[in-house]
Scaffold this motif. Structure first.
Motif, PDB file in Angstrom:
ATOM      1  N   LEU A  93      77.175  78.161  11.608  1.00 21.98           N
ATOM      2  CA  LEU A  93      76.942  76.766  11.969  1.00 21.98           C
ATOM      3  C   LEU A  93      77.837  75.871  11.123  1.00 21.98           C
ATOM      4  O   LEU A  93      77.901  76.034   9.900  1.00 21.98           O
ATOM      5  N   SER A  94      78.471  74.926  11.774  1.00 26.17           N
ATOM      6  CA  SER A  94      79.321  73.992  11.037  1.00 26.17           C
ATOM      7  C   SER A  94      78.445  73.090  10.168  1.00 26.17           C
ATOM      8  O   SER A  94      77.257  72.904  10.451  1.00 26.17           O
ATOM      9  N   PRO A  95      79.020  72.509   9.135  1.00 28.69           N
ATOM     10  CA  PRO A  95      78.255  71.567   8.306  1.00 28.69           C
ATOM     11  C   PRO A  95      77.678  70.405   9.123  1.00 28.69           C
ATOM     12  O   PRO A  95      76.567  69.956   8.848  1.00 28.69           O
ATOM     13  N   ALA A  96      78.409  69.947  10.132  1.00 30.54           N
ATOM     14  CA  ALA A  96      77.904  68.842  10.963  1.00 30.54           C
ATOM     15  C   ALA A  96      76.651  69.262  11.723  1.00 30.54           C
ATOM     16  O   ALA A  96      75.686  68.499  11.819  1.00 30.54           O
ATOM     17  N   VAL A  97      76.646  70.483  12.249  1.00 25.63           N
ATOM     18  CA  VAL A  97      75.469  70.984  12.973  1.00 25.63           C
ATOM     19  C   VAL A  97      74.309  71.152  12.003  1.00 25.63           C
ATOM     20  O   VAL A  97      73.166  70.802  12.322  1.00 25.63           O
ATOM     21  N   GLN A  98      74.576  71.648  10.823  1.00 27.21           N
ATOM     22  CA  GLN A  98      73.514  71.812   9.830  1.00 27.21           C
ATOM     23  C   GLN A  98      72.902  70.465   9.453  1.00 27.21           C
ATOM     24  O   GLN A  98      71.681  70.347   9.320  1.00 27.21           O
ATOM     25  N   ARG A  99      73.750  69.442   9.313  1.00 29.71           N
ATOM     26  CA  ARG A  99      73.231  68.094   9.010  1.00 29.71           C
ATOM     27  C   ARG A  99      72.372  67.573  10.152  1.00 29.71           C
ATOM     28  O   ARG A  99      71.332  66.946   9.923  1.00 29.71           O
ATOM     29  N   LEU A 141      70.610  69.340  12.231  1.00 27.10           N
ATOM     30  CA  LEU A 141      69.333  70.054  12.190  1.00 27.10           C
ATOM     31  C   LEU A 141      68.449  69.526  11.071  1.00 27.10           C
ATOM     32  O   LEU A 141      67.231  69.418  11.223  1.00 27.10           O
ATOM     33  N   GLN A 142      69.056  69.177   9.946  1.00 25.97           N
ATOM     34  CA  GLN A 142      68.283  68.579   8.867  1.00 25.97           C
ATOM     35  C   GLN A 142      67.751  67.205   9.289  1.00 25.97           C
ATOM     36  O   GLN A 142      66.650  66.815   8.905  1.00 25.97           O
ATOM     37  N   ALA A 143      68.529  66.487  10.102  1.00 28.40           N
ATOM     38  CA  ALA A 143      68.080  65.187  10.596  1.00 28.40           C
ATOM     39  C   ALA A 143      66.852  65.353  11.488  1.00 28.40           C
ATOM     40  O   ALA A 143      65.941  64.521  11.456  1.00 28.40           O
ATOM     41  N   LEU A 144      66.810  66.420  12.261  1.00 28.70           N
ATOM     42  CA  LEU A 144      65.641  66.689  13.101  1.00 28.70           C
ATOM     43  C   LEU A 144      64.414  66.930  12.232  1.00 28.70           C
ATOM     44  O   LEU A 144      63.327  66.424  12.519  1.00 28.70           O
ATOM     45  N   ASP A 145      64.587  67.676  11.149  1.00 31.91           N
ATOM     46  CA  ASP A 145      63.480  67.908  10.226  1.00 31.91           C
ATOM     47  C   ASP A 145      63.036  66.596   9.580  1.00 31.91           C
ATOM     48  O   ASP A 145      61.846  66.326   9.429  1.00 31.91           O
ATOM     49  N   ARG A 146      64.002  65.761   9.214  1.00 29.04           N
ATOM     50  CA  ARG A 146      63.679  64.448   8.619  1.00 29.04           C
ATOM     51  C   ARG A 146      62.929  63.581   9.622  1.00 29.04           C
ATOM     52  O   ARG A 146      61.965  62.889   9.270  1.00 29.04           O
ATOM     53  N   LEU A 147      63.345  63.608  10.879  1.00 33.86           N
ATOM     54  CA  LEU A 147      62.639  62.868  11.934  1.00 33.86           C
ATOM     55  C   LEU A 147      61.192  63.332  12.020  1.00 33.86           C
ATOM     56  O   LEU A 147      60.268  62.513  12.067  1.00 33.86           O
ATOM     57  N   HIS A 148      60.985  64.633  12.004  1.00 36.10           N
ATOM     58  CA  HIS A 148      59.637  65.189  12.067  1.00 36.10           C
ATOM     59  C   HIS A 148      58.794  64.707  10.892  1.00 36.10           C
ATOM     60  O   HIS A 148      57.660  64.246  11.058  1.00 36.10           O
ATOM     61  N   GLN A 149      59.352  64.787   9.685  1.00 37.15           N
ATOM     62  CA  GLN A 149      58.613  64.371   8.494  1.00 37.15           C
ATOM     63  C   GLN A 149      58.333  62.868   8.495  1.00 37.15           C
ATOM     64  O   GLN A 149      57.238  62.433   8.103  1.00 37.15           O
ATOM     65  N   THR A 150      59.301  62.071   8.938  1.00 42.09           N
ATOM     66  CA  THR A 150      59.126  60.617   8.966  1.00 42.09           C
ATOM     67  C   THR A 150      58.049  60.219   9.963  1.00 42.09           C
ATOM     68  O   THR A 150      57.186  59.375   9.671  1.00 42.09           O
ATOM     69  N   LEU A 151      58.078  60.814  11.150  1.00 44.24           N
ATOM     70  CA  LEU A 151      57.044  60.527  12.146  1.00 44.24           C
ATOM     71  C   LEU A 151      55.664  60.901  11.614  1.00 44.24           C
ATOM     72  O   LEU A 151      54.686  60.173  11.819  1.00 44.24           O
ATOM     73  N   ASP A 152      55.585  62.030  10.916  1.00 41.76           N
ATOM     74  CA  ASP A 152      54.312  62.455  10.347  1.00 41.76           C
ATOM     75  C   ASP A 152      53.821  61.454   9.310  1.00 41.76           C
ATOM     76  O   ASP A 152      52.643  61.073   9.294  1.00 41.76           O
ATOM     77  N   ASP A 153      54.723  60.988   8.451  1.00 45.90           N
ATOM     78  CA  ASP A 153      54.343  59.980   7.454  1.00 45.90           C
ATOM     79  C   ASP A 153      53.886  58.686   8.115  1.00 45.90           C
ATOM     80  O   ASP A 153      52.883  58.082   7.707  1.00 45.90           O
TER      81      ASP A 153
END
Length: 133
Positions: free
Chosen positions: A57-63, A65-77
């Motif tokens: 996975l390119s660094p851009a794709v990894q970022r 995917l991390q943004a998706l995790d951040r979205l999940h955590q932010t919505l939960d908060d």
């Protein structure tokens, strides 16, 4: 969607304007946020098998995917904050009509103006379209 939809018994303020209590408003928005948290988790779960097949996975794709995790955590908060606000609002109210005019998400409008207290569940039947990415 009108505030006078089936099932809702809006209160009126001193001016005769239909209002909703802040605790009810916050709770209904929290329920919608919970549905979005679950949807974000489902997307992450669905991506898992595809990622295991990827050789690199390119660094851009990894970022991304991390943004998706951040979205999940932010919505939960945010849904937790709304739950807390629902318990702190007391008897304060807000007018319904301005909310009805600014909310564009059909499911949130149903949640706010149809007096539905069950969390919203996404389904293909709601729109008649297949829910693809």
């Amino acid at each position: 969607m009108t505030p006078q939809s089936e099932g809702i018994q809006p209160d009126n303020d001193a001016k005769g304007q239909a209002v909703i209590s802040l605790d009810t408003l916050n709770k209904r928005i929290q329920d919608e946020m919970i549905a979005l948290v679950m949807l974000a988790a489902e997307v992450q779960i669905a991506l898992g098998p595809a990622l295991t097949e990827a050789k690199s996975l390119s660094p851009a794709v990894q970022r991304s995917l991390q943004a998706l995790d951040r979205l999940h955590q932010t919505l939960d908060d945010l849904q937790r904050v709304l739950g807390h606000l629902a318990t702190q609002s007391g008897s304060s109210t807000v007018p319904i009509k301005p909310l009805d005019e600014v909310i564009r998400l059909r499911h949130l409008a149903h949640k706010l103006f149809d007096n539905i207290d069950a969390p919203f569940a996404l389904s293909e039947d709601d729109s008649g379209d297949v829910a693809w990415f």
